[in-house]
Design a protein around this motif. Sequence first.
Motif, PDB file in Angstrom:
ATOM      1  N   ILE A 209       0.862  -1.183   0.000  1.00  0.00           N
ATOM      2  CA  ILE A 209       0.000   0.000   0.000  1.00  0.00           C
ATOM      3  C   ILE A 209       0.899   1.235   0.000  1.00  0.00           C
ATOM      4  O   ILE A 209       1.747   1.399   0.877  1.00  0.00           O
ATOM      5  CB  ILE A 209      -0.916   0.027   1.237  1.00  0.00           C
ATOM      6  N   GLN A 210       0.736   2.083  -0.999  1.00  0.00           N
ATOM      7  CA  GLN A 210       1.503   3.334  -1.031  1.00  0.00           C
ATOM      8  C   GLN A 210       1.032   4.251   0.099  1.00  0.00           C
ATOM      9  O   GLN A 210      -0.145   4.275   0.430  1.00  0.00           O
ATOM     10  CB  GLN A 210       1.280   4.068  -2.352  1.00  0.00           C
ATOM     11  N   VAL A 211       1.976   4.996   0.650  1.00  0.00           N
ATOM     12  CA  VAL A 211       1.621   5.957   1.695  1.00  0.00           C
ATOM     13  C   VAL A 211       2.050   7.351   1.256  1.00  0.00           C
ATOM     14  O   VAL A 211       3.203   7.573   0.873  1.00  0.00           O
ATOM     15  CB  VAL A 211       2.279   5.614   3.048  1.00  0.00           C
ATOM     16  N   LEU A 212       1.117   8.275   1.287  1.00  0.00           N
ATOM     17  CA  LEU A 212       1.398   9.680   1.020  1.00  0.00           C
ATOM     18  C   LEU A 212       0.980  10.474   2.253  1.00  0.00           C
ATOM     19  O   LEU A 212      -0.174  10.412   2.675  1.00  0.00           O
ATOM     20  CB  LEU A 212       0.618  10.175  -0.191  1.00  0.00           C
ATOM     21  N   PHE A 213       1.928  11.184   2.848  1.00  0.00           N
ATOM     22  CA  PHE A 213       1.602  12.062   3.974  1.00  0.00           C
ATOM     23  C   PHE A 213       1.270  13.452   3.434  1.00  0.00           C
ATOM     24  O   PHE A 213       1.941  13.952   2.522  1.00  0.00           O
ATOM     25  CB  PHE A 213       2.782  12.158   4.941  1.00  0.00           C
ATOM     26  N   ILE A 214       0.235  14.039   3.985  1.00  0.00           N
ATOM     27  CA  ILE A 214      -0.074  15.439   3.700  1.00  0.00           C
ATOM     28  C   ILE A 214      -0.047  16.179   5.022  1.00  0.00           C
ATOM     29  O   ILE A 214      -0.866  15.922   5.907  1.00  0.00           O
ATOM     30  CB  ILE A 214      -1.452  15.606   3.032  1.00  0.00           C
ATOM     31  N   GLU A 215       0.939  17.058   5.181  1.00  0.00           N
ATOM     32  CA  GLU A 215       1.067  17.823   6.416  1.00  0.00           C
ATOM     33  C   GLU A 215       0.427  19.189   6.219  1.00  0.00           C
ATOM     34  O   GLU A 215       0.830  19.959   5.350  1.00  0.00           O
ATOM     35  CB  GLU A 215       2.530  17.988   6.804  1.00  0.00           C
ATOM     36  N   SER A 216      -0.577  19.468   7.015  1.00  0.00           N
ATOM     37  CA  SER A 216      -1.257  20.759   6.944  1.00  0.00           C
ATOM     38  C   SER A 216      -0.623  21.708   7.952  1.00  0.00           C
ATOM     39  O   SER A 216      -0.758  21.526   9.165  1.00  0.00           O
ATOM     40  CB  SER A 216      -2.753  20.594   7.231  1.00  0.00           C
ATOM     41  N   LEU A 217       0.088  22.684   7.438  1.00  0.00           N
ATOM     42  CA  LEU A 217       0.750  23.688   8.277  1.00  0.00           C
ATOM     43  C   LEU A 217       0.065  25.030   8.081  1.00  0.00           C
ATOM     44  O   LEU A 217      -0.294  25.396   6.959  1.00  0.00           O
ATOM     45  CB  LEU A 217       2.225  23.818   7.906  1.00  0.00           C
ATOM     46  N   VAL A 218      -0.084  25.756   9.173  1.00  0.00           N
ATOM     47  CA  VAL A 218      -0.690  27.088   9.104  1.00  0.00           C
ATOM     48  C   VAL A 218       0.210  28.074   9.827  1.00  0.00           C
ATOM     49  O   VAL A 218       0.475  27.926  11.018  1.00  0.00           O
ATOM     50  CB  VAL A 218      -2.100  27.104   9.722  1.00  0.00           C
ATOM     51  N   THR A 219       0.695  29.058   9.079  1.00  0.00           N
ATOM     52  CA  THR A 219       1.522  30.118   9.660  1.00  0.00           C
ATOM     53  C   THR A 219       0.742  31.409   9.825  1.00  0.00           C
ATOM     54  O   THR A 219       1.245  32.360  10.414  1.00  0.00           O
ATOM     55  CB  THR A 219       2.759  30.371   8.779  1.00  0.00           C
ATOM     56  N   ASP A 220      -0.462  31.432   9.293  1.00  0.00           N
ATOM     57  CA  ASP A 220      -1.320  32.611   9.371  1.00  0.00           C
ATOM     58  C   ASP A 220      -2.244  32.468  10.578  1.00  0.00           C
ATOM     59  O   ASP A 220      -3.134  31.613  10.610  1.00  0.00           O
ATOM     60  CB  ASP A 220      -2.134  32.734   8.075  1.00  0.00           C
ATOM     61  N   ASP A 221      -2.039  33.298  11.588  1.00  0.00           N
ATOM     62  CA  ASP A 221      -2.847  33.203  12.810  1.00  0.00           C
ATOM     63  C   ASP A 221      -4.335  33.414  12.545  1.00  0.00           C
ATOM     64  O   ASP A 221      -5.183  32.844  13.246  1.00  0.00           O
ATOM     65  CB  ASP A 221      -2.352  34.227  13.844  1.00  0.00           C
ATOM     66  N   ALA A 222      -4.656  34.213  11.532  1.00  0.00           N
ATOM     67  CA  ALA A 222      -6.076  34.470  11.229  1.00  0.00           C
ATOM     68  C   ALA A 222      -6.782  33.184  10.799  1.00  0.00           C
ATOM     69  O   ALA A 222      -7.943  32.956  11.155  1.00  0.00           O
ATOM     70  CB  ALA A 222      -6.188  35.532  10.135  1.00  0.00           C
ATOM     71  N   ILE A 223      -6.079  32.332  10.050  1.00  0.00           N
ATOM     72  CA  ILE A 223      -6.669  31.064   9.620  1.00  0.00           C
ATOM     73  C   ILE A 223      -6.877  30.152  10.817  1.00  0.00           C
ATOM     74  O   ILE A 223      -7.929  29.502  10.954  1.00  0.00           O
ATOM     75  CB  ILE A 223      -5.776  30.378   8.560  1.00  0.00           C
TER      76      ILE A 223
END
Length: 544
Positions: A209-223
């Motif tokens: 099974i292939q594994v793809l990681f998606i890291e959700s990073l937020v540097t914008d405090d408003a978001i």
Amino acid sequence: MSDNAIHSDDEGELFNGFGSAPISRVGSGKRTTKRWSFHNNTKPNLVDGPSELSSGTRRLSDITGEDGVHKVASSSVLGGGQLYSTESGRLFHAGKICIALAGLPGRGKTHLSVSLTRYLRWLGVKTHSFHLGNYRRASAEDDITHDLFVPSPNSKKANEIRNKIVDECLNDILNFFKHDKGQVAIYDAVNALPEYRLELQRKFADMNIQVLFIESLVTDDAIIMKNMEEAARSSPDYVNWDYDKAYKDYSERIKALAPYYQNMGAKDENLSYIKFINFGERIELHNSNYGYLINKVVFYLMNSRIKSGSVFFARCYKNSLDYTKDPPLDEAGKKYARNLAKTLIDHLKANGKDYILEPVNPDVARLRPSSLKRQLSVDERQPAAGVDGVDEDSLVIWTSVKQRTIETTQYFAERNVKTRHRIQLSQKNPGVVANMEEPEIKEKFPEEYEQYIRDPYHYRFSRAESYHDLAIKIEPLILEMERMSGDILIIADDTILKVFYGYLMSCSCYDIPYLNFPTDDIIEIKFNAYSNGAERIPIKDYDE
């Protein structure tokens, strides 16, 4: 036979969690929230297959039903935009993929997992989101604090519960691949530590099974603040909570977990991963030797934004007109256009959206119909990507290029609302059965009618289009919609509205032809991180 008996000895750890003892499915304790196990032979039949539709015409369906994005992914249910199907339900050239999300709470991971599931299912990929939070809520106990969210809880009880919910979630993912012939599983969890991410990769790779990681990073405090506010209002964790208490609790959860979380980087150099920064502001690919399906995921991410607005559907005036006819609005049509505009504007204002201007020059609207004799400019038909709907407080209207849909927007035009005219929004071409009622079609084309009744979504009469043809035609508009943050109003024939609704609410393609769009209602689709919702807005008569 027990669950464990169906797996070989070397598979036991994989199907029961990493490094854990086998999980007993019986007597494991009372759950406070029901969750679906993919290793369950009593799964419901979600939709009757096409062969069962020939018994008679189905009734039109209500369009304010449940979002189907969390329903079990059944191989008998085809996505609206699916190009082909196979006996196994998996696309030939894509393999099995686990998309593992990573990131702190409040970074839009659940929104991302749900929207990806929606898009991939629309393409016909057998996909399911596995939210670790669902398993936590099913096993949660009142005396467990935020210690449950950290990778190594100090509390023995919290540690046991944490291991149990992770094992159950991963067990269901692996059973989804092995027994339900799933193709894409989306693992929605924090995945805070590099060593755990590496172990996840190794174990799934052993299963091919292939594994793809998606890291959700937020540097914008408003978001982050906006995501926290949304979670406090609509997260399943805070049902019936006071908003202020929910917001405080969610803030404390993030603070408890933040010291443990390690961004993906040097320690993850052997993994394939995507850094998804500020929800699409920037995307970074690492080890990006991807195949067809993962490239579709990357393409979707490039067009994905967090939604603040709604999608509104309104049927065009005289929906039943001959396909070839293109008359201007009559007096009744102008009244409909006026009532439609006032109803929507009043609804937006009632919900705190007062960004629509007062009429600046009423003559602009009245002159507009005569100006339609000229050819529409490129900007009116198709502006550059990313131009429309960027602001949360905005409304963009899409119509077909038929006169009656364009003229329906005249009372929005005087308020400087952007209107775009899309050739893709032209109604479904009925072909040789144009202007025929169902009894006449059945009499003149009995064999074709029988095939149509068996599969009204895919079947096309001679010289006609099918609903599937419309789905393929509007895919660029679906992606454009995903790029927009504000409100959208689509004025079109109900055949077009059915397909858009089918995408946004994850309907089976077998249900789409039977969706019912009344002429006297606006339908609002509200975006939510966990599931979309549909509501009716009755169009008022302001002349009464």
